[in-house]
Scaffold this motif. Sequence first.
Motif, PDB file in Angstrom:
ATOM      1  N   ALA A  26      38.615  44.708  42.084  1.00 63.12           N
ATOM      2  CA  ALA A  26      38.172  44.561  43.577  1.00 63.12           C
ATOM      3  C   ALA A  26      37.065  43.785  43.756  1.00 63.12           C
ATOM      4  N   VAL A  27      37.479  42.585  44.671  1.00 59.54           N
ATOM      5  CA  VAL A  27      36.250  41.809  45.017  1.00 59.54           C
ATOM      6  C   VAL A  27      35.997  42.179  46.216  1.00 59.54           C
ATOM      7  N   ASP A  28      34.681  42.929  46.607  1.00 57.15           N
ATOM      8  CA  ASP A  28      34.323  43.275  47.787  1.00 57.15           C
ATOM      9  C   ASP A  28      33.043  42.758  48.242  1.00 57.15           C
ATOM     10  N   ILE A  29      33.353  41.902  49.387  1.00 58.04           N
ATOM     11  CA  ILE A  29      32.440  40.970  49.858  1.00 58.04           C
ATOM     12  C   ILE A  29      31.823  41.509  51.269  1.00 58.04           C
ATOM     13  N   GLY A  30      30.535  41.845  51.293  1.00 58.64           N
ATOM     14  CA  GLY A  30      29.888  42.173  52.611  1.00 58.64           C
ATOM     15  C   GLY A  30      29.071  41.182  53.073  1.00 58.64           C
ATOM     16  N   ALA A  31      28.461  41.633  54.390  1.00 59.25           N
ATOM     17  CA  ALA A  31      27.849  40.510  54.851  1.00 59.25           C
ATOM     18  C   ALA A  31      26.579  39.880  54.332  1.00 59.25           C
ATOM     19  N   SER A  32      25.968  41.004  53.396  1.00 59.27           N
ATOM     20  CA  SER A  32      24.793  40.681  52.555  1.00 59.27           C
ATOM     21  C   SER A  32      25.123  40.422  51.131  1.00 59.27           C
ATOM     22  N   SER A  33      26.142  41.008  50.363  1.00 60.15           N
ATOM     23  CA  SER A  33      26.507  41.017  49.003  1.00 60.15           C
ATOM     24  C   SER A  33      27.741  41.010  48.870  1.00 60.15           C
ATOM     25  N   GLY A  34      27.985  40.877  47.559  1.00 59.88           N
ATOM     26  CA  GLY A  34      29.315  40.849  47.277  1.00 59.88           C
ATOM     27  C   GLY A  34      29.390  41.538  45.986  1.00 59.88           C
ATOM     28  N   ARG A  35      30.612  41.847  45.235  1.00 57.86           N
ATOM     29  CA  ARG A  35      30.582  42.395  43.883  1.00 57.86           C
ATOM     30  C   ARG A  35      32.013  42.402  43.309  1.00 57.86           C
ATOM     31  N   HIS A  36      32.245  42.299  41.926  1.00 56.83           N
ATOM     32  CA  HIS A  36      33.325  42.465  41.420  1.00 56.83           C
ATOM     33  C   HIS A  36      33.336  43.761  40.651  1.00 56.83           C
ATOM     34  N   ILE A  37      34.277  44.722  40.986  1.00 52.77           N
ATOM     35  CA  ILE A  37      34.324  45.884  40.247  1.00 52.77           C
ATOM     36  C   ILE A  37      35.611  46.265  39.765  1.00 52.77           C
ATOM     37  N   LEU A  38      35.719  46.609  38.497  1.00 54.94           N
ATOM     38  CA  LEU A  38      36.823  46.893  37.729  1.00 54.94           C
ATOM     39  C   LEU A  38      37.055  48.266  37.816  1.00 54.94           C
ATOM     40  N   GLY A  39      38.507  48.670  38.163  1.00 54.34           N
ATOM     41  CA  GLY A  39      38.895  50.000  38.111  1.00 54.34           C
ATOM     42  C   GLY A  39      39.763  50.325  37.260  1.00 54.34           C
ATOM     43  N   SER A  40      40.022  51.515  36.487  1.00 53.28           N
ATOM     44  CA  SER A  40      41.134  51.976  35.802  1.00 53.28           C
ATOM     45  C   SER A  40      41.027  53.413  35.728  1.00 53.28           C
ATOM     46  N   VAL A  41      42.217  53.818  35.021  1.00 48.51           N
ATOM     47  CA  VAL A  41      42.415  55.565  34.967  1.00 48.51           C
ATOM     48  C   VAL A  41      42.325  55.679  33.468  1.00 48.51           C
ATOM     49  N   GLU A  42      41.404  56.677  33.147  1.00 49.20           N
ATOM     50  CA  GLU A  42      41.279  57.001  31.838  1.00 49.20           C
ATOM     51  C   GLU A  42      40.845  58.273  31.929  1.00 49.20           C
ATOM     52  N   ASN A  43      41.362  59.196  31.002  1.00 50.57           N
ATOM     53  CA  ASN A  43      41.599  60.607  30.958  1.00 50.57           C
ATOM     54  C   ASN A  43      41.593  61.268  32.294  1.00 50.57           C
ATOM     55  N   GLY A  44      42.402  60.643  33.053  1.00 47.34           N
ATOM     56  CA  GLY A  44      42.712  61.494  34.301  1.00 47.34           C
ATOM     57  C   GLY A  44      42.049  61.372  35.486  1.00 47.34           C
TER      58      GLY A  44
END
Length: 485
Positions: A26-44
């Motif tokens: 997920a590349v989530d860009i807001g008005a003051s900052s942005g970030r790259h967040i990885l998501g995965s499913v692990e152990n339910g």
Amino acid sequence: MSWKQVLENKVQNKSGGIIMPLYYLAVDIGASSGRHILGSVENGKIVLEEVYRFENGMIKKDGHLCWDHEKLFEHIKNGIKKCGEIGKIPVSMGIDTWGVDYVLLDEHDRVLGNMTGYRDKRTDGMDKEVYKIIPERELYERTGIEKMMFNTIFQLMAEKKFSPEYMEQAKALLFVPDFFHFLLTGEKVNEYTEATTAQLVNAQKRDWDYELIEKLGFNSGMFQRMAMPGEKLGTLRPALVEEFGFDMDVVLPCSHDTGSAILAVPATDDDYAFISSGTWSLLGIERDMPDCSETSRINDFTNEGGYDSKICYLRNIMGLWMIQSVRHDLDDKYSFAEICSQAAEAADFPSRVDVTDNCFMAPDNMTEEIKDYCRRTGQQVPETLGETAACVYASLAECYDRTIKGIEASTGRTYSRIHIVGGGGNADYLNELTARATGKEVHVGPTEGTAIGNIAAQMICRGEFSGKEEARGMIHRSFDIKVYH
């Protein structure tokens, strides 16, 4: 292990046991900052990992407040490269941002002019220009979108008035996330949730209102195919595959960050209202059909697009922008936790402000604007940081209460709880005030709602979840939810 192996499926050992999860970016860009967040499913459970963060903000260019889209795309690419560096190659990615802002592209896909920001003053007076052509009441009946002076419809009217050559030359209008998805894939679409913020989408048909567009004298040829969240847009351009050393799918999330945040609400029933809490507070409910009535318009409700063609029936409230600005007035020397603490100590401060008033949109000094508002309305003027913050937090909570009562009157039903998602959920004092003001149970979390909703749309697309309900059930199990009474 090559990126092709990762894209095929989870890597398995000889016994068939999974030794590596699938990653979604997920590349989530807001008005003051942005970030790259990885998501995965692990152990339910859904597991998140922030891999890259960068600053953002409007810059002054040619006398206007603009976004530096070239710098933003470099950050997008740098964050993708970081995934490769740490050996966690995503199977897909998607970008979400704020709404309304856009670029115009010519026949050679060059940007015409600048990516002007929503806080720029160029839209001043453009409401009158629009209403000469289509009355405000009729415009709401067609689009269901609340009048906000930064809506794309007013920006395009300013473009038509001040830069008519750009409107004539434009072959494509792409909203901010659409533009970055295009740079990644070469595919041009207008994603539905983002497009609804333009105030040019027919709320009933979930598509561009071309009759309205032509009436306003806008270039109808620049509007692209409406694409729904969850659609696989394509894969990376060959040059980017070479640059990154891997390929991946690009999947459209709810590219308007509000839509992504709402998808992350950890509820599988409908007995709740939501608040997407951050710079803005977006308070509302999900519904199947829009409410474009005159009562809805007068009460400042808006019908924005959501996942599964849902309508996010909500009100835009200024939100924590006011607290962020007060903090900035003091050179950011206080943490938000310290501001909450000082507000709690000044809890008896009696004055209130209208947190939906345009005077708080972009003042030179928010602290002075709050004081001036109190003077103009004959109230006690706050003198300390604690009093100023107490005034804002209490005003927000009371506005939430009025808004929820308006939604309940409109729908003819009551809601037992409020779900707050987004970074604003970290403001414990505001959460407590909200529970007290509304008399409802307040469930807070996840605070990374926008990124989680972005990732959930990608996971649904790939088949990790059968749909929204299953994804929300997993979100509820994966993240801590704090409850206020």
